[in-house]
Design an enzyme around this catalytic site. Structure first.
Site, PDB file in Angstrom:
ATOM      1  CB  VAL A  45       0.464   0.111   6.280  1.00 20.95           C
ATOM      2  CG1 VAL A  45      -0.085  -0.243   4.924  1.00 20.95           C
ATOM      3  CG2 VAL A  45      -0.703  -0.303   7.182  1.00 20.95           C
ATOM      4  CB  ALA A  48       5.392  -0.738  -4.072  1.00 17.30           C
ATOM      5  CD  GLU A  57       5.712   4.780  15.958  1.00 16.50           C
ATOM      6  OE1 GLU A  57       6.916   4.567  16.655  1.00 16.50           O
ATOM      7  OE2 GLU A  57       5.346   4.335  14.868  1.00 16.50           O
ATOM      8  CB  CYS A  92       6.039   8.339  14.869  1.00 15.05           C
ATOM      9  SG  CYS A  92       5.256   7.617  13.366  1.00 15.05           S
TER      10      CYS A  92
END
Length: 136
Positions: A45, A48, A57, A92
């Site tokens: 996701v 801006a 993940e 991650c």
């Protein structure tokens, strides 16, 4: 590769379809498989304000934790666009390690490309990881 691995890869590819990646045009999907057979997915996701983006993940781990998973992580699949298998980023890897550490597992990480899958243990991607046991 097992049928469970193939299903996990398909779950990650399905999750990538829900990615919000208007800035990078690099949709990533992740799927986590737990010892009880459950699968949790996530997609990246973007934002801006680039630094606020969430990796697939991390979304999957957050969802898993919100659903009550504490350990038991046995496999992770990560997929994205491009010609080669992708691996989780450093952040991650650390997030996955936290979840794996809670159950004392060293999950397989399936790094998925369009026609190739590279399987590696999380500990090989993040050697000498910092985890909950380091705190005391």
């Amino acid at each position: 590769m097992t049928e469970d691995d193939i299903a996990l890869i398909e779950a990650a590819r399905g999750a990538a379809l829900n990615a919000y990646a208007p800035y990078s045009d690099f949709p990533v999907g992740a799927a986590l498989r737990f010892a009880d057979g459950s699968v949790v997915t996530g997609a990246n996701v973007e934002n801006a304000s680039y630094g606020l983006a969430l990796c697939a993940e991390a979304v999957a781990v957050g969802t898993a934790m919100a659903e009550g998973h504490r350990g038991g992580l046995v496999a992770v699949a990560v997929t994205g666009p491009g010609d080669a298998p992708i691996t989780p980023c450093g952040r991650c890897r650390q997030v996955l390690n936290e979840l794996a550490s809670l159950g004392g597992t060293d999950p397989d990480v399936l790094c998925v490309g369009p026609s190739d899958v590279r399987t590696v243990k999380l500990s090989a991607l993040l050697p000498d990881a910092f985890g909950p046991d380091n705190l005391g």
